[in-house]
Design a protein around this motif. Structure first.
Motif, short mmCIF file in Angstrom:
data_model
loop_
_atom_site.label_atom_id
_atom_site.label_comp_id
_atom_site.label_asym_id
_atom_site.label_seq_id
_atom_site.Cartn_x
_atom_site.Cartn_y
_atom_site.Cartn_z
N GLY A 390 0.78 -1.21 -0.13
CA GLY A 390 -0.22 -0.16 0.15
C GLY A 390 0.83 1.26 -0.14
N TRP A 391 1.93 1.28 0.78
CA TRP A 391 2.83 2.42 0.88
C TRP A 391 3.50 2.53 -0.67
N GLN A 392 3.95 1.47 -1.10
CA GLN A 392 4.56 1.55 -2.42
C GLN A 392 3.55 2.27 -3.51
N GLN A 393 2.32 1.77 -3.40
CA GLN A 393 1.25 2.37 -4.28
C GLN A 393 1.25 4.01 -3.97
N LEU A 394 1.10 4.25 -2.87
CA LEU A 394 1.07 5.74 -2.69
C LEU A 394 2.26 6.67 -3.01
N LEU A 395 3.34 6.13 -2.65
CA LEU A 395 4.75 6.78 -2.96
C LEU A 395 4.71 7.05 -4.52
N ARG A 396 4.37 5.69 -5.28
CA ARG A 396 4.41 5.86 -6.78
C ARG A 396 3.56 6.66 -7.28
N ASP A 397 2.34 6.99 -6.78
CA ASP A 397 1.48 8.01 -7.18
C ASP A 397 1.51 9.41 -6.66
N GLY A 398 2.44 9.40 -5.77
CA GLY A 398 2.43 10.71 -5.14
C GLY A 398 1.25 11.25 -4.29
N GLN A 399 0.63 10.28 -3.61
CA GLN A 399 -0.45 10.18 -2.83
C GLN A 399 -0.41 10.04 -1.47
#
Length: 443
Positions: A390-399
């Protein structure tokens, strides 16, 4: 300072060998995650990624972690996080992370537990300040009664130095109630044992000396919640009678005694609108937040001897758990809800309906939420606990929500990915990355 011997392969070879020897016959890899300090060590072992599988001890009665005992003295008086992994072929690496203010360590899977994004910040319940209400001391408070009782029970007691008492009041910024002053001016310390003994009534207390810094330090926020994930998920139920303010901790609580079991009796100098100045509260050392009402004054505690603690109000509106077998849904989230747990259910939850809600803590994982970007619409969110994916997703999307004060990691994700998420979060808040020292060991 950590002894450099801790970074040598020879220091770790006995542990790594015991870790390999503990592997079940069908396993190809063993991984340990845990911590060490001069005071002890511990953690968990996973075989091929499954920490539930039991392994064999390298010798009868011995566990692989027993080999850590001799290494604790090398930690330089601090806690270090350890991740050790070995294959059946004997290729191994031990990763060491020294204690750092940016990260708190857990045990086992959640080894890198919380990332502290804003230095020195406390969870919201511990930042609350008491409000001063126009209330008075209880009519039952009487300094003369306390003086006479203490002198009767402790005839040889030494009184507290008035200068020391004045200094304590200066630190508080207000005068102590007269009956509390009377207690210390009659006895600086000692144990008050009330008679007749009666299991249904308050039995007494040990007077905590004015100079007992350890007891008073326990009321400090950090001492009560210990780590961010525990403090962030605490809620303080309201007092249904309005006597005690809804505070996790308060600078207006002054320790007067303890029960010999680590629990404190404090007088409250900033009560709720229906309380009394100098009312006595009970601070349970097993609870991380709040205090429970016991008596309207120290005098009445010692004379009326109430033994029943007031019950707090309900907290089910403050903390909501959603997911399989919880019996609750997002519809149960109310305007007053502070903490939300979202667990994996038959279908991912849609958090978009909570846009603008003043939630301060959210604990979830990527698979439990339909669209993680919804977390950016929670304006008061200060703690978010997610799995590494989940953190990887938010970091990747700048969210990643910019309101966060701390971030929690959950689950036994790959070590490289976990360290990568920790350092990416620190970089986003312009903090130094954690240093990981890898020690290669060949058996």
């Amino acid at each position: 300072m950590i002894d450099t011997a801790l970074f040598q392969a020879d220091a770790w070879r006995p542990f790594v060998a015991a870790l390999r020897d503990s592997m079940p016959p069908e396993a190809e890899q063993a991984e340990f995650r845990g911590t060490m300090s001069p005071g002890g060590f511990g953690g968990s072992i996973a075989y091929d990624g499954d920490h539930r599988r039991a392994g064999r001890a390298s010798e009868p009665g011995e566990r692989p972690t027993d080999r850590l005992r001799s290494l604790c003295a090398l930690t330089g008086g601090q806690t270090v996080a350890i991740r050790g992994v070995t294959t059946r072929a004997g290729t191994a690496v031990v990763s060491i992370v020294a204690a750092t203010p940016q990260v708190s360590f857990g045990m086992g899977s959640d080894l890198l537990e919380d990332v502290h994004l804003v230095a020195g910040a406390h969870p919201e319940p511990y930042r609350r300040e008491p409000v001063r209400h126009d209330v008075a001391a209880s009519a039952g408070a009487d300094a003369g009664t306390v003086t006479a009782l203490v002198r009767q029970l402790l005839p040889d007691a030494r009184p507290a130095d008035p200068v020391e008492l004045a200094a304590a009041e200066a630190d508080l910024g207000t005068a102590l109630p007269d009956d509390v002053r009377a207690l210390f001016l009659a006895a600086a310390e000692g144990t008050l044992i009330l008679q007749p003994a009666d299991g249904e009534r308050f039995y007494g207390l040990r007077i905590v000396p004015l100079a007992d810094a350890a007891a008073r330090a326990y009321l400090e926020p950090r001492a009560r919640y210990l780590s961010w994930r525990y403090g962030a998920t605490e809620v303080v139920a309201p007092d249904p009678y309005g006597r005690v303010q809804q505070l996790a901790a308060s600078p207006a609580w002054f320790v007067v005694g303890d029960d010999g079991g680590g629990n404190l009796y404090v007088v409250d100098l900033a009560p709720g609108p229906q309380g009394t100045i100098g009312q006595v509260l009970f601070v349970d050392h097993e609870l991380s937040a709040g205090a429970r009402w016991l008596a309207p004054s120290l005098t009445e505690l010692l004379t009326d001897r109430p033994a029943t603690l007031a019950k707090p109000g309900p907290d089910d509106a403050l903390l909501v758990r959603v997911g399989a077998r919880t019996g609750r849904t997002l519809a149960d989230v109310q305007p007053a809800t502070e903490v939300l747990y979202v667990r994996v259910a038959a279908a991912p939850c849609d958090l978009s309906g909570l846009s603008g809600h003043r939630l301060r803590t959210l604990v979830t994982e990527a698979a439990a939420v339909a669209d993680l970007s919804a977390v950016t619409a929670l304006p008061a969110l200060e703690y978010l606990k997610l799995d590494v994916a989940g953190w990887q997703q938010l970091l990747r999307d700048g969210q990643v929500p910019t309101t966060l004060l701390a971030a929690g990691l959950s689950g036994r994700a790959g070590w490289t990915d976990t360290v990568g998420v920790v350092n990416a979060l620190l970089a986003a808040w312009r903090q130094e990355p954690i240093a990981v020292i890898d020690v290669a060991v060949q058996l």
